[in-house]
Design an enzyme around this catalytic site. Sequence first.
Site, PDB file in Angstrom:
ATOM      1  N   SER A 281       0.826  -1.206   0.000  1.00  0.00           N
ATOM      2  CA  SER A 281       0.000   0.000   0.000  1.00  0.00           C
ATOM      3  C   SER A 281       0.861   1.256   0.000  1.00  0.00           C
ATOM      4  O   SER A 281       2.008   1.261   0.456  1.00  0.00           O
ATOM      5  CB  SER A 281      -0.916   0.026   1.227  1.00  0.00           C
ATOM      6  OG  SER A 281      -1.768  -1.083   1.224  1.00  0.00           O
TER       7      SER A 281
HETATM    8  N1  SAH Z   1      -0.646  -4.880   3.888  1.00  0.00           N
HETATM    9  C1  SAH Z   1      -0.025  -5.334   2.682  1.00  0.00           C
HETATM   10  C2  SAH Z   1      -0.936  -5.050   1.501  1.00  0.00           C
HETATM   11  C3  SAH Z   1      -1.042  -6.228   0.642  1.00  0.00           C
HETATM   12  S1  SAH Z   1      -2.273  -6.143  -0.624  1.00  0.00           S
HETATM   13  C4  SAH Z   1       1.346  -4.724   2.516  1.00  0.00           C
HETATM   14  O1  SAH Z   1       1.679  -3.775   3.208  1.00  0.00           O
HETATM   15  O2  SAH Z   1       2.119  -5.240   1.707  1.00  0.00           O
HETATM   16  C5  SAH Z   1      -3.589  -7.125   0.059  1.00  0.00           C
HETATM   17  C6  SAH Z   1      -3.252  -8.524   0.437  1.00  0.00           C
HETATM   18  O3  SAH Z   1      -4.464  -9.171   0.833  1.00  0.00           O
HETATM   19  C7  SAH Z   1      -2.667  -9.380  -0.693  1.00  0.00           C
HETATM   20  O4  SAH Z   1      -1.440  -9.906  -0.287  1.00  0.00           O
HETATM   21  C8  SAH Z   1      -3.726 -10.479  -0.898  1.00  0.00           C
HETATM   22  O5  SAH Z   1      -3.175 -11.721  -1.266  1.00  0.00           O
HETATM   23  C9  SAH Z   1      -4.371 -10.537   0.480  1.00  0.00           C
HETATM   24  N2  SAH Z   1      -5.708 -11.148   0.515  1.00  0.00           N
HETATM   25  C10 SAH Z   1      -6.729 -10.971  -0.350  1.00  0.00           C
HETATM   26  N3  SAH Z   1      -7.800 -11.719   0.014  1.00  0.00           N
HETATM   27  C11 SAH Z   1      -7.439 -12.392   1.148  1.00  0.00           C
HETATM   28  C12 SAH Z   1      -8.095 -13.333   2.001  1.00  0.00           C
HETATM   29  N4  SAH Z   1      -9.348 -13.775   1.760  1.00  0.00           N
HETATM   30  N5  SAH Z   1      -7.422 -13.803   3.074  1.00  0.00           N
HETATM   31  C13 SAH Z   1      -6.143 -13.393   3.339  1.00  0.00           C
HETATM   32  N6  SAH Z   1      -5.473 -12.515   2.562  1.00  0.00           N
HETATM   33  C14 SAH Z   1      -6.103 -12.019   1.479  1.00  0.00           C
END
Ligand code: SAH
Length: 219
Positions: free
Chosen positions: A70
């Site tokens: 993000s």
């Molecule tokens: N907080 C992270 C943002 C990652 S983007 C950072 O700082 O890097 C959002 C993340 O949510 C992705 O890695 C995606 O794989 C995960 N995600 C999406 N749906 C999900 C679910 N049902 N359970 C767990 N993770 C999920």
Amino acid sequence: MDRQHLLDGLMEEIHQEYQDTANYTHCQHVSLAVEEALREVPRDLFVPPDYRDYAFANKPLPIGSNQTISQPYIVAIMTDLLRLQKNSKVLEIGTGCGYQTAILAKLATKVFSVEIIPALHQQALDNLLICGVNNCHLKLGDGNEGWPQEAPFDAIIVTACADEIPHPLLEQLSQEGRLVIPLKLYGQQQLCVVTLDQSRQPHVQPLLPVRFVPFVRVS
Ligand code: SAH
């Protein structure tokens, strides 16, 4: 440019974006604790080597598996909206590369984080180990279920956009807890703060239009 200047520039942009969005978020200033965490956690260690030059830009960046780390402003405002205390127990859904996790770990006593993509789960484990973060527990699995064994949580943060709030997350939120989650409302993504009333009914406060990767629904 050296690290200190890059960080100063990034913080200036974040301060400006807080001002620009204060009408939506009701937050005028990034809190001192969040600013300190943003300055201390090395974002360059969490982004893939090809993107290291952009690690201190106020922008989201690719982290592989079609996902993104993000934008720093979004990490800051989501963290501020959680209103963490030193003794807070936090649940994060969507670990990604673990950057937001490391920020939360600076501010709370314990962080639990769930990621559904195995490669990212492993990346986050490696990154947090390299950074010496030792108050986080990571789980590979479906975040729709939360982490019932560790509930209740004082704060829950979801870092992907859902169509509706997964019910287990509401059940695992403490009575006074805060859930920060991007939700698709009337076709538009909105960053929302969710709290519970006395009968544990959710009160959803949409604050800010945002753009997140989609939350995966397994069933
Ligand atoms: N907080 C992270 C943002 C990652 S983007 C950072 O700082 O890097 C959002 C993340 O949510 C992705 O890695 C995606 O794989 C995960 N995600 C999406 N749906 C999900 C679910 N049902 N359970 C767990 N993770 C999920």
